[in-house]
Design an enzyme around this catalytic site. Structure first.
Site, PDB file in Angstrom:
ATOM      1  N   GLU A  67      18.316  -3.561  24.928  1.00  0.00           N
ATOM      2  CA  GLU A  67      18.095  -2.256  25.576  1.00  0.00           C
ATOM      3  C   GLU A  67      16.984  -2.318  26.620  1.00  0.00           C
ATOM      4  O   GLU A  67      17.083  -1.670  27.665  1.00  0.00           O
ATOM      5  CB  GLU A  67      17.806  -1.206  24.497  1.00  0.00           C
ATOM      6  N   GLU A  81      22.369  -3.538  15.273  1.00  0.00           N
ATOM      7  CA  GLU A  81      21.868  -2.434  14.437  1.00  0.00           C
ATOM      8  C   GLU A  81      22.856  -2.031  13.343  1.00  0.00           C
ATOM      9  O   GLU A  81      22.447  -1.564  12.272  1.00  0.00           O
ATOM     10  CB  GLU A  81      21.554  -1.196  15.305  1.00  0.00           C
TER      11      GLU A  81
HETATM   12  N1  COA Z   1      11.735  -7.136  13.603  1.00  0.00           N
HETATM   13  C1  COA Z   1      10.727  -7.701  12.891  1.00  0.00           C
HETATM   14  N2  COA Z   1      10.606  -9.026  12.731  1.00  0.00           N
HETATM   15  C2  COA Z   1      11.531  -9.815  13.304  1.00  0.00           C
HETATM   16  C3  COA Z   1      12.601  -9.300  14.060  1.00  0.00           C
HETATM   17  C4  COA Z   1      12.680  -7.894  14.188  1.00  0.00           C
HETATM   18  N3  COA Z   1      13.646  -7.320  14.913  1.00  0.00           N
HETATM   19  N4  COA Z   1      13.375 -10.335  14.483  1.00  0.00           N
HETATM   20  C5  COA Z   1      12.791 -11.459  14.026  1.00  0.00           C
HETATM   21  N5  COA Z   1      11.681 -11.151  13.302  1.00  0.00           N
HETATM   22  C6  COA Z   1      10.734 -12.071  12.649  1.00  0.00           C
HETATM   23  C7  COA Z   1      11.318 -12.644  11.371  1.00  0.00           C
HETATM   24  O1  COA Z   1      11.121 -11.754  10.299  1.00  0.00           O
HETATM   25  C8  COA Z   1      10.500 -13.912  11.247  1.00  0.00           C
HETATM   26  O2  COA Z   1       9.209 -13.576  10.782  1.00  0.00           O
HETATM   27  P1  COA Z   1       8.484 -14.542   9.687  1.00  0.00           P
HETATM   28  O3  COA Z   1       8.520 -15.918  10.284  1.00  0.00           O
HETATM   29  O4  COA Z   1       7.111 -13.973   9.573  1.00  0.00           O
HETATM   30  O5  COA Z   1       9.331 -14.439   8.458  1.00  0.00           O
HETATM   31  C9  COA Z   1      10.349 -14.358  12.693  1.00  0.00           C
HETATM   32  O6  COA Z   1      10.543 -13.208  13.479  1.00  0.00           O
HETATM   33  C10 COA Z   1      11.358 -15.417  13.120  1.00  0.00           C
HETATM   34  O7  COA Z   1      12.646 -14.925  12.880  1.00  0.00           O
HETATM   35  P2  COA Z   1      13.708 -15.668  11.947  1.00  0.00           P
HETATM   36  O8  COA Z   1      14.670 -14.643  11.425  1.00  0.00           O
HETATM   37  O9  COA Z   1      13.021 -16.519  10.941  1.00  0.00           O
HETATM   38  O10 COA Z   1      14.401 -16.608  13.027  1.00  0.00           O
HETATM   39  P3  COA Z   1      15.875 -17.205  12.936  1.00  0.00           P
HETATM   40  O11 COA Z   1      15.944 -18.277  13.981  1.00  0.00           O
HETATM   41  O12 COA Z   1      16.223 -17.569  11.557  1.00  0.00           O
HETATM   42  O13 COA Z   1      16.841 -15.991  13.361  1.00  0.00           O
HETATM   43  C11 COA Z   1      17.457 -14.034  14.628  1.00  0.00           C
HETATM   44  C12 COA Z   1      16.728 -15.397  14.623  1.00  0.00           C
HETATM   45  C13 COA Z   1      17.204 -13.388  15.986  1.00  0.00           C
HETATM   46  C14 COA Z   1      18.955 -14.257  14.429  1.00  0.00           C
HETATM   47  C15 COA Z   1      16.908 -13.163  13.476  1.00  0.00           C
HETATM   48  O14 COA Z   1      15.491 -13.157  13.565  1.00  0.00           O
HETATM   49  C16 COA Z   1      17.364 -11.732  13.523  1.00  0.00           C
HETATM   50  O15 COA Z   1      18.497 -11.457  13.178  1.00  0.00           O
HETATM   51  N6  COA Z   1      16.474 -10.784  13.904  1.00  0.00           N
HETATM   52  C17 COA Z   1      16.731  -9.369  13.852  1.00  0.00           C
HETATM   53  C18 COA Z   1      17.645  -8.952  14.972  1.00  0.00           C
HETATM   54  C19 COA Z   1      17.961  -7.467  14.856  1.00  0.00           C
HETATM   55  O16 COA Z   1      18.606  -7.023  13.929  1.00  0.00           O
HETATM   56  N7  COA Z   1      17.515  -6.702  15.848  1.00  0.00           N
HETATM   57  C20 COA Z   1      17.769  -5.288  15.910  1.00  0.00           C
HETATM   58  C21 COA Z   1      16.675  -4.528  15.283  1.00  0.00           C
HETATM   59  S1  COA Z   1      16.968  -2.780  15.318  1.00  0.00           S
END
Ligand code: COA
Length: 281
Positions: free
Chosen positions: A135, A155
């Site tokens: 966004e 989401e």
């Molecule tokens: N909000 C808060 N923290 C987030 C985040 C978010 N949207 N996206 C990633 N993080 C944090 C993770 O919790 C992790 O923190 P930690 O190391 O302290 O546990 C860190 O960022 C790294 O992310 P991680 O999930 O371990 O990386 P990955 O390579 O395994 O996966 C993604 C990457 C992008 C696929 C995964 O982080 C993800 O799905 N994120 C959320 C995406 C999402 O739903 N966004 C919409 C939100 S409304």
């Protein structure tokens, strides 16, 4: 007004012309929470709003580039975090929140502040641009992505829908079918697919991303800033009004430019085979 300082969002001013000084700056705005994939927490959102306010008031800023901080070197024995533009709203701030609180948090938000800027904006995306990250990118005028970038609106997997404008802005960018697919499946797409469906303007190699983006920002910055603002607001009108009204808005805007110094400067420079020295740089 001084450049706003923040731990979580950096602003770097880059001269918009390498040869001539005093030609204004490109503001490179970097969302800086790499350990959380630059997720948008309240502090980031407040900082972005403050920066947008500053950008609008600062005449020397010609163009704004939004990007995400690169991952830090991992702690020993730990896996490296992936590259991210922004991996969405900070999900930890959603826990136990109810509608009244969320309405306040999401109203008048930083994504709208970016969208409302009268100056040209570019999203430079290297890595995940998910949810609020997608966004933020969609609230910029132009999106440039590295080949390894991934876009999506996940989401739905949280029992939510996008809240920073994707249902509306993706519709305008991609149309009904692709918007439905992205939002209803929550699946990510790669940069080339994002390019194919019109979500990004250009896909370039990771190595070329910075230079490519900066060159485009410099090119845009070399135009008259007041004419750019008229171009932006006139194109924006097409999102709000029907064709006939939009054509009338354009006709007014076009005619209005004939009363500006920069139109005369531009036309004379063309006729004299010179580079225009805009009044409004
Ligand atoms: N909000 C808060 N923290 C987030 C985040 C978010 N949207 N996206 C990633 N993080 C944090 C993770 O919790 C992790 O923190 P930690 O190391 O302290 O546990 C860190 O960022 C790294 O992310 P991680 O999930 O371990 O990386 P990955 O390579 O395994 O996966 C993604 C990457 C992008 C696929 C995964 O982080 C993800 O799905 N994120 C959320 C995406 C999402 O739903 N966004 C919409 C939100 S409304």
């Amino acid at each position: 007004m001084a450049v706003p300082r923040s731990e979580v969002v950096n602003v770097e001013l880059i001269p918009s012309n390498d040869e001539i000084s005093n030609q204004g700056n490109i503001a490179m705005v970097t969302i800086n929470r790499p350990n959380k994939l630059n997720a948008l927490n309240s502090e980031v959102m407040n900082s972005i709003k403050e920066i947008c306010h500053w950008v609008e008031s600062e005449d020397s800023v010609r163009c704004v580039v939004f990007t995400g901080a690169k991952p830090l070197a991992p702690d020993e024995g730990k896996r490296a975090k992936p590259n991210a533009f922004v991996a969405g709203a900070d999900i930890t701030e959603f826990v136990e929140k109810k509608s009244e609180e969320i309405k306040i948090k999401f109203s008048n938000n930083a994504v709208e502040a970016i969208w409302s800027l009268s100056k040209p904006t570019i999203a430079m995306v290297d890595g995940f641009a998910l949810g609020g990250g997608c966004e933020v990118a969609c609230s910029c005028d132009i999106r440039i992505a590295s080949e390894r970038s991934k876009f999506g609106t996940p989401e739905i997997n949280l029992g939510l829908i996008p809240g920073y404008g994707a249902t509306q802005r993706l519709m305008k960018l991609l149309g009904y079918g692709k918007t439905m697919e992205l939002i209803m499946t929550g699946e990510m797409i790669g940069a080339n697919e994002a390019h194919r469906i019109g979500l990004v303007n250009h896909v370039v190699s990771t190595d070329d991303l910075y230079e490519f983006t900066l060159n485009m920002a410099k090119l845009i910055s070399s135009k008259s800033s007041s004419t750019l603002a008229v171009a932006k607001s006139t194109i924006r009108a097409a999102l709000e009004v029907g064709l006939e009204e939009g054509i009338a808005i354009e006709a007014d805007a076009f005619a209005g430019l004939f009363d500006t110094e920069d139109k005369e400067i531009g036309v004379q420079a063309f006729l004299n085979r010179e580079t225009p020295e805009w009044k409004h740089r």
